[in-house]
Design a protein around this motif. Sequence first.
Motif, PDB file in Angstrom:
ATOM      1  N   ASP A 190      38.870  29.255  31.114  1.00 58.68           N
ATOM      2  CA  ASP A 190      38.791  27.692  29.436  1.00 58.68           C
ATOM      3  C   ASP A 190      39.732  26.878  29.299  1.00 58.68           C
ATOM      4  OD1 ASP A 190      36.007  27.501  29.379  1.00 58.68           O
ATOM      5  OD2 ASP A 190      35.644  26.910  27.431  1.00 58.68           O
ATOM      6  N   ASN A 191      40.948  27.579  28.743  1.00 57.07           N
ATOM      7  CA  ASN A 191      42.521  27.222  28.584  1.00 57.07           C
ATOM      8  C   ASN A 191      42.872  26.571  30.230  1.00 57.07           C
ATOM      9  OD1 ASN A 191      42.621  29.916  29.284  1.00 57.07           O
ATOM     10  ND2 ASN A 191      44.571  30.088  29.614  1.00 57.07           N
ATOM     11  N   LYS A 192      42.266  27.214  31.022  1.00 57.05           N
ATOM     12  CA  LYS A 192      42.796  26.677  32.532  1.00 57.05           C
ATOM     13  C   LYS A 192      42.121  25.262  33.033  1.00 57.05           C
ATOM     14  CE  LYS A 192      43.862  28.322  36.983  1.00 57.05           C
ATOM     15  NZ  LYS A 192      43.908  29.251  38.422  1.00 57.05           N
ATOM     16  N   LYS A 193      40.824  25.271  32.722  1.00 53.75           N
ATOM     17  CA  LYS A 193      39.901  23.914  32.832  1.00 53.75           C
ATOM     18  C   LYS A 193      40.558  23.298  31.917  1.00 53.75           C
ATOM     19  CE  LYS A 193      36.379  23.624  29.756  1.00 53.75           C
ATOM     20  NZ  LYS A 193      35.186  24.104  29.204  1.00 53.75           N
ATOM     21  N   ILE A 231      45.365  24.195  29.444  1.00 53.63           N
ATOM     22  CA  ILE A 231      46.253  24.651  28.504  1.00 53.63           C
ATOM     23  C   ILE A 231      47.001  25.912  28.455  1.00 53.63           C
ATOM     24  CG2 ILE A 231      46.687  25.381  26.174  1.00 53.63           C
ATOM     25  CD1 ILE A 231      43.954  22.718  25.224  1.00 53.63           C
ATOM     26  N   GLU A 232      48.321  25.794  28.546  1.00 55.32           N
ATOM     27  CA  GLU A 232      48.522  27.435  28.618  1.00 55.32           C
ATOM     28  C   GLU A 232      50.099  27.962  27.765  1.00 55.32           C
ATOM     29  OE1 GLU A 232      47.872  29.424  30.846  1.00 55.32           O
ATOM     30  OE2 GLU A 232      47.017  28.244  32.565  1.00 55.32           O
ATOM     31  N   SER A 233      49.769  28.797  27.451  1.00 59.16           N
ATOM     32  CA  SER A 233      50.659  29.393  26.073  1.00 59.16           C
ATOM     33  C   SER A 233      51.039  30.833  26.403  1.00 59.16           C
ATOM     34  CB  SER A 233      49.642  29.124  25.447  1.00 59.16           C
ATOM     35  OG  SER A 233      50.675  29.769  23.679  1.00 59.16           O
ATOM     36  N   SER A 234      52.070  30.919  25.889  1.00 56.39           N
ATOM     37  CA  SER A 234      52.043  32.725  25.631  1.00 56.39           C
ATOM     38  C   SER A 234      52.115  33.335  24.374  1.00 56.39           C
ATOM     39  CB  SER A 234      54.465  32.350  25.658  1.00 56.39           C
ATOM     40  OG  SER A 234      54.191  31.916  24.820  1.00 56.39           O
ATOM     41  N   HIS A 289      40.500  20.135  22.819  1.00 58.50           N
ATOM     42  CA  HIS A 289      40.228  20.919  21.916  1.00 58.50           C
ATOM     43  C   HIS A 289      38.756  21.446  21.549  1.00 58.50           C
ATOM     44  CE1 HIS A 289      44.016  19.526  20.084  1.00 58.50           C
ATOM     45  NE2 HIS A 289      43.532  18.482  20.403  1.00 58.50           N
ATOM     46  N   GLY A 290      38.184  21.794  22.517  1.00 55.54           N
ATOM     47  CA  GLY A 290      37.175  22.524  22.997  1.00 55.54           C
ATOM     48  C   GLY A 290      35.891  20.930  22.799  1.00 55.54           C
TER      49      GLY A 290
END
Length: 312
Positions: free
Chosen positions: A227-230, A233-236, A109-110
């Motif tokens: 950052d999402n890849k780090k 986290i993958e989301s459409s 979550h950061g």
Amino acid sequence: MARVLIVGAGLTGSLCAALLRKAAARPLHLAVWDKAGDSGGRMTTASSPHNLQSTVDLGAQYITCTPHYAKKHQSFYDELLARGVLKPLTSPIEGMVIKEGDCNFVTPHGVSSIINHYLKESGADIYFRQCVIQINLRNDKWEVLRETGSPEQFDIVVLTMPAPQILQLQGDIVNLISECQRQQLESVSYSSRYALGLFYEAGTKIDVPWAGQYITSNPCIRFISIDNKKRNIESSEIGPSLVIHTTVPFGVTYLEHSTEDVQELIFQQLENILPGLPQPVATKCQKWRHSQSPELHSPTDGNVSSTSHRFL
């Protein structure tokens, strides 16, 4: 009831507040002030204005735990892992300096979620946009003056901001800091750099084989992270987010320039590294005047993971 003020809502301030609450033998009124508009300090996470779930870490990118601190502070790591604040870093980071026995963690979550966890544990009253300018001693109480708002008195004041900001404080504290302490504070140096966060529309593809990459051949850019890849986290429904950290020489050279001009220079260099990168829907440029303290790092350590493991 003792009144305690902690100045600074970064890692040091938030953890100090949580530990004070836990160790207090009697009721304690605990307050945390920070001059920024949110918690985090050098572990700040920014959100896209179009989608608050799309975030970038503008400061520390991941947490490095050495074998020494893994043993010394195991309970801290166990708690953060059990609460889901930390999870192992498994995404590929090209150019990362890996030392034997080190463990690296990311924050789903950061990275500011670590600070928010400890602030919540502390039960402290949190106040933002509170810039302390003067501290005086009044009848065995510390009277703290800020840029806006009335002065308040506390039994204890804990300062966790960078050393130059402590030395800028006015009032009785100027004479209460010993010459030895002043010399120690003045001897602390900091590197300076910029961080640029880029937010993209949902469905945008950034086709690279890594989640993060250290750059060694560019005068401006030192590190890039998706950052999402780090965080795996993958989301459409949430677009990718990307953060760029500059080199220290670039940060020092352009320290007094406008963030708009600096952002344009970073974009020009980014085009050389990632040509054809889509246009972001939002950006966030952060100036870190007081970034890492060079004497806390090995000269050969290329990571910009922050000194957070030293506190944990």
